[in-house]
Design an enzyme around this catalytic site. Sequence first.
Site, PDB file in Angstrom:
ATOM      1  N   ARG A  12       0.824  -1.221   0.000  1.00  0.00           N
ATOM      2  CA  ARG A  12       0.000   0.000   0.000  1.00  0.00           C
ATOM      3  C   ARG A  12       0.855   1.267   0.000  1.00  0.00           C
ATOM      4  O   ARG A  12       0.454   2.297  -0.551  1.00  0.00           O
ATOM      5  CB  ARG A  12      -0.942   0.001   1.208  1.00  0.00           C
ATOM      6  CG  ARG A  12      -2.000   1.128   1.155  1.00  0.00           C
ATOM      7  CD  ARG A  12      -3.010   0.987   2.281  1.00  0.00           C
ATOM      8  NE  ARG A  12      -4.098   1.960   2.170  1.00  0.00           N
ATOM      9  CZ  ARG A  12      -4.325   2.939   3.028  1.00  0.00           C
ATOM     10  NH1 ARG A  12      -3.533   3.094   4.088  1.00  0.00           N
ATOM     11  NH2 ARG A  12      -5.342   3.764   2.860  1.00  0.00           N
ATOM     12  N   ILE A  25      -7.262   7.536  -1.222  1.00  0.00           N
ATOM     13  CA  ILE A  25      -7.108   6.089  -1.298  1.00  0.00           C
ATOM     14  C   ILE A  25      -7.925   5.526  -0.145  1.00  0.00           C
ATOM     15  O   ILE A  25      -7.809   5.990   0.999  1.00  0.00           O
ATOM     16  CB  ILE A  25      -5.629   5.655  -1.221  1.00  0.00           C
ATOM     17  CG1 ILE A  25      -5.512   4.125  -1.259  1.00  0.00           C
ATOM     18  CG2 ILE A  25      -4.917   6.234  -0.020  1.00  0.00           C
ATOM     19  CD1 ILE A  25      -4.075   3.625  -1.358  1.00  0.00           C
ATOM     20  N   SER A  26      -8.801   4.569  -0.437  1.00  0.00           N
ATOM     21  CA  SER A  26      -9.708   4.036   0.577  1.00  0.00           C
ATOM     22  C   SER A  26      -8.946   3.358   1.706  1.00  0.00           C
ATOM     23  O   SER A  26      -7.820   2.882   1.534  1.00  0.00           O
ATOM     24  CB  SER A  26     -10.680   3.032  -0.054  1.00  0.00           C
ATOM     25  OG  SER A  26     -11.554   3.672  -0.951  1.00  0.00           O
ATOM     26  N   ALA A  27      -9.590   3.302   2.875  1.00  0.00           N
ATOM     27  CA  ALA A  27      -9.018   2.592   4.016  1.00  0.00           C
ATOM     28  C   ALA A  27      -8.864   1.112   3.669  1.00  0.00           C
ATOM     29  O   ALA A  27      -9.688   0.550   2.936  1.00  0.00           O
ATOM     30  CB  ALA A  27      -9.914   2.756   5.232  1.00  0.00           C
ATOM     31  N   PRO A  28      -7.829   0.456   4.190  1.00  0.00           N
ATOM     32  CA  PRO A  28      -7.623  -0.961   3.886  1.00  0.00           C
ATOM     33  C   PRO A  28      -8.835  -1.846   4.167  1.00  0.00           C
ATOM     34  O   PRO A  28      -9.123  -2.763   3.394  1.00  0.00           O
ATOM     35  CB  PRO A  28      -6.428  -1.331   4.769  1.00  0.00           C
ATOM     36  CG  PRO A  28      -5.646  -0.055   4.867  1.00  0.00           C
ATOM     37  CD  PRO A  28      -6.688   1.019   4.946  1.00  0.00           C
TER      38      PRO A  28
END
EC number: 2.1.1.77
Length: 207
Positions: free
Chosen positions: A29, A55-58
């Site tokens: 990431r 960027i979206s959260a994991p």
Amino acid sequence: MAHRLVEELVREGVIKSESVRRAMLAVPREEFVMPEYRMMAYEDRPLPLFADATISAPHMVAMMCELVEPKPGMKILEVGAGSGYQAAVCAEAMERRGRVYTVEIVKELAIYAAQNIERLGYWGVVEVYHGDGRSGLERHAPFDAIIVTAAARQIPPALVRQLKEGGTLVIPLVEHMGQILYKVTKRGERVEKRAVTYVLFVPLRES
């Protein structure tokens, strides 16, 4: 750091399959975030990119990936490439034996995502396009699954048309109580919607 985060998502029940677990461990990431946020890459939170994108959260990347159940040989369309991270995770979950087509409306983001995908060796499995993802990608339809990474007010009809029978569309929709993530399954001329959870995404842009 990646291992600790992934195992936490497994314990929380977000990651359910071994394929998604492997994919989340395999994709770095930190290579998909802006340089000033690399030290925060394995915190479970969204991070700013540019052009008002994130960027979206994991946990959200893992959840959306689980919902489409990627398998080798599938064709997946992603609406909203961002930095390319979600597409790379889906590609890894398919063991790099399939194809992910990702469409980004912001030209600078499309270029950034394509550079990341090529630099990290995903080119050929992931293809990045600049365009309005609400129209889908007719030339490569139909798709086994479609992931939309921005909140829409309604399901774009073109995406339903380009989904295979029995295929899955994962999309956040804006409703009166907030945004809700839905898993949508195509059944002939109709769709079945299942609410998954409340979410918070950037709005789906129009060209």
